[in-house]
Design an enzyme around this catalytic site. Sequence first.
Site, short mmCIF file in Angstrom:
data_model
loop_
_atom_site.label_atom_id
_atom_site.label_comp_id
_atom_site.label_asym_id
_atom_site.label_seq_id
_atom_site.Cartn_x
_atom_site.Cartn_y
_atom_site.Cartn_z
N LEU A 54 20.79 15.17 11.94
CA LEU A 54 20.45 13.89 12.48
C LEU A 54 19.35 12.80 11.97
CD1 LEU A 54 19.41 16.61 15.67
CD2 LEU A 54 20.97 15.33 15.42
N TYR A 104 23.81 -1.63 8.45
CA TYR A 104 23.68 -0.09 8.55
C TYR A 104 25.60 0.57 9.64
CZ TYR A 104 22.41 2.77 12.95
OH TYR A 104 22.08 4.35 13.43
N LYS A 108 26.39 4.16 7.85
CA LYS A 108 26.74 4.87 8.63
C LYS A 108 28.20 5.68 8.55
CE LYS A 108 24.18 6.65 11.43
NZ LYS A 108 23.51 7.65 11.29
N GLY A 282 -8.62 22.51 68.52
CA GLY A 282 -8.89 21.61 70.38
C GLY A 282 -8.29 20.25 70.19
#
Length: 369
Positions: A54, A104, A108, A282
Amino acid sequence: MMRVLITGANGFVGKNVSVRLTEREDVEVVSFTRDHAIEELPKLIKDVNFIFHLAGVNRPDNDNEFKLGNTDLTTALCVAIEASGRTIPVIYSSSIQAELGNPYGESKLAAEQALLDFSERAGNPVYISRLPNVFGKWCKPNYNSAVATFCYNIAHDLPVQINDPSAVIRLVYVDDVVNRFISIMEGAITKEAYCDVDPIYEITVGDLVEKINTFKLSRENLITERVGTGLDRALHSTYLSYLPPADFSYALTKHGDERGVFVEMLKTKDSGQFSYFTAHPGITRGGHYHHTKTEKFLVIKGEALFKFRNIISDEFYELKTSGDNPTVVETVPGWTHDITNIGCDEMLVMLWANEIFDRDFPDTYAKPL
């Protein structure tokens, strides 16, 4: 006992996976964090049975760090596993940006390829999940998550910036990611390579902010969204996770008179509202009927006498309940009704009505018994 390695164990998804696994008695977690050197991987993977990969870099100071934190780390992990001579299944949290041509996404994609090449070369199972925007508790706000930023800012009374309210974002809830990844660890799928996480939600930025604002507003108007399923459930949980401890509670309005007090707690758009009231010994409350509105009464403390009379036939009925024997008493349309505290102490009653009270159309008509 299964031993698992979690790279990026201190990250957003890593924390959620780690906590879930440490709740189990049959799993031992080994962590790889930013405090570890890549050279420690061979030692850390010793005797592990599964790897949650991860770790990654998504907001570096310069683009070269994308390659170091995503591609090179993944390659080093593959080398360490292969050098161990063991087969250790790996699940990798990639990104939908692997399909794009930015630095990025390219890093990946290269990490994915390193895993696929390793799998083909060594016969080691790998599972790759290209995740959209993941949201949930413990995600860092004002970093790279719109949901985390909006939730945090709204929870802390800070402004939110919306560049394009019509822009659509794809979201996946962290609990669904964790559930899917753990199911893969447990052998839920045997087909390797790419695997999806469901459900994926789509919402415009404007609607997202509006939803989060309604969560905040619910403390004022008491109206909750349908937060029991789907996106609203996940977003609501996420929003609450960003509340500062001082805001874990909020006060309600208490209406009081000589009979006791009445407090509204929760309202829904389509399933009524919850409240509670008290009555001194009451004291009788009610003495009215409804045409359509219905209610459920539950005496929490004390003793009560409920009386009913049909406004057409004049048929009469009464019953007693107490907090010692939890009993739900329903009001029926066309029957005037009241409740009397027949005990010696204050009576406490929970009340549900099937609709939010409308002062302009209360559907409540006085008719004492």
